[in-house]
Design an enzyme around this catalytic site. Structure first.
Site, short mmCIF file in Angstrom:
data_model
loop_
_atom_site.label_atom_id
_atom_site.label_comp_id
_atom_site.label_asym_id
_atom_site.label_seq_id
_atom_site.Cartn_x
_atom_site.Cartn_y
_atom_site.Cartn_z
N GLU A 208 0.87 -1.18 0.00
CA GLU A 208 0.00 0.00 0.00
C GLU A 208 0.91 1.23 0.00
OE1 GLU A 208 -3.08 -0.07 -0.49
OE2 GLU A 208 -3.56 -2.17 -0.13
N CYS A 242 -1.95 9.32 2.45
CA CYS A 242 -1.58 8.77 1.15
C CYS A 242 -2.63 9.03 0.07
CB CYS A 242 -1.30 7.27 1.26
SG CYS A 242 -2.68 6.31 1.91
#
Length: 452
Positions: A208, A242
């Site tokens: 991720e 993110c």
């Protein structure tokens, strides 16, 4: 150095003690109870590590983990049950099932930007699927990492789940071990190192990562609401998210008006916090210096900072372009460049020319235009007329592609990520269809005709 812990978990997993659904549900309940017990300590640690307030900490760290645990407890038995699937006519007399089995000993390496959530959420999936787990929290949030260690030690024996703290050398030593699955959240640069290490043992991985996630604003968008939602998603957590909007790409017809609303909501939401030095801090001096270097050009709002406490005011840079320093890498901080386009097709080409982002947001009241953008730009996931909220539903998979990562999780997808699907054909012994055997080659011509 960590071989003994790894082998303890390997031996424990091989006893099959983690396999029963009731055991997995009990483990999730133990985790939830431990989080409740340590909730105040978690909040205090967030404040100590980078000045995160209790409201944001509960919303983005603790509350979302409670929700994930509850969802898994409710659905785990259904997910773990074998699934009967169709069997073709060529396999007459047999049936087909998919059995669910855990991988084994898993390694979860979590980042500093959401240090509790991004450690616990993957762990929920690992436990739900029946694995054991070694957690490696970030060394950049030492207080949160210490609480995680205490919490996990309270809830589980070391042979089931444990936490190992440390820096880069600790990561390197852990990655030398032959884990059955590795789940990593962090930068693309380190993601490459994790993947290379995993390849030596052919260990499957979920990565991720991140990227430059755009908010594309078309001329028919509700500009006031667009700005409100972009500002909220961008400057939460001091931009250290993110999937935060990394840059705004707006139609030039409405760009200046949009900037006005962006300034309004940035001031409304964050000015008092910054003035009172209550805004969230940048994680360390290195990142402070990097993010601060992007504050150049036509600054529409913000630009101030408190260097001694690593605090940067939410900043909007208007009339930026792709040569601006902030457009050279993921910003990961409270700086928002706004770029303009005249033609949507050209704008989409510009975004496609960049590495695949983790998220993309398109703002428009034209459903056809929204679908056109979604279908023609590769990215991990996102939203129409919103930012970041796609993370909060357990029914949507979360993950990137290419430079922004591989694999997915959240809700059912977390269970599936940490589960091997074992395909089994159950064949009858009451009769035996002879077509497969060499002495029935003439009849095999019939199959050739059917299959073609």
């Amino acid at each position: 150095m960590y071989d003994s812990v790894f082998h303890k978990q390997k031996q424990f997993f091989q006893t099959h003690s983690t396999l029963p659904s009731d055991v997995r549900i009990m483990a999730l309940k133990q985790l939830k109870d431990a989080i409740k017990l340590y909730e105040d300590d978690i909040m205090t640690a967030m404040r100590e590590d980078y000045n995160k307030n209790e409201s944001d900490a509960f919303l983005t760290e603790v509350g979302i983990v409670y929700s994930e645990i509850n969802f898994h407890i409710k659905n785990l038995k259904e997910w773990a049950a074998p699934v009967k699937v169709k069997t073709p006519a060529t396999h007459f007399g047999s049936s087909s099932k998919i059995y669910k089995e855990p991988f084994g000993v898993t390694l979860i390496i979590s980042p500093w930007n959401y240090p509790f959530n991004l450690a616990m959420a993957p762990l929920v999936g690992a436990l739900s699927a029946g694995n054991t787990a070694i957690l490696k929290p970030s060394e950049h949030t030492p207080n949160v990492s210490a609480v995680i260690s205490n919490l996990i030690g309270h809830a589980f024996p070391e042979k089931y789940v444990t936490t190992i703290e440390g820096g880069i050398e600790t990561n390197q030593q852990l990655l030398e071990l032959p884990f059955d699955y590795i789940f990593y959240t962090g930068s693309s640069q380190v993601g490459k190192i994790v993947m290379e290490a995993a390849s030596k043992h052919l260990t499957p991985v979920t990565l991720e990562l991140g990227g430059k996630s755009p908010s594309i604003v078309l001329k028919d968008a509700d500009l006031k609401l667009t700005a409100k939602r972009i500002v909220w998603g961008k400057f939460m957590n001091a931009g250290q998210t993110c999937v935060a909007t990394d840059f705004v790409y707006a139609d030039n017809i409405i760009k200046d008006e949009l900037v006005g609303y962006l300034k309004h909501y940035t001031h409304k939401f964050y000015n008092k916090e910054f003035e009172a030095e209550e805004y969230m801090q940048i994680i360390n001096d290195k990142h402070f210096k990097r993010v601060h270097s992007y504050i150049t050009g036509d600054i529409a709002y913000g630009g101030r900072s408190h260097k001694e406490i690593r605090m940067i005011e939410p900043t909007i840079i208007q009339d930026a372009d792709f040569s601006h320093p902030s457009m050279q890498e993921e910003i990961f901080g409270p700086v928002l460049p706004v770029l303009g386009f005249d033609d949507l097709e050209k704008a989409m080409i510009d975004v496609r020319d960049m590495p695949d982002p983790l998220a993309l947001y398109v703002f428009t009241n034209n459903g056809k235009a929204a679908r056109h953008v979604i279908k023609n730009i590769p990215f991990g996931g996102g939203a129409v007329n919103d930012t970041m909220f796609h993370l909060a539903t357990p029914h949507l998979p979360f993950g990137g592609r290419g430079y922004s990562g591989m694999g997915k999780y959240h809700g059912r997808y977390s269970f599936d990520t940490f589960t091997h699907q074992k395909s089994i054909l159950h064949q009858t012994t009451l009769f035996d269809i002879p077509l497969r055997y060499p002495n029935f080659r003439p009849l095999q011509k019939l199959l050739r005709y059917i299959w073609k």
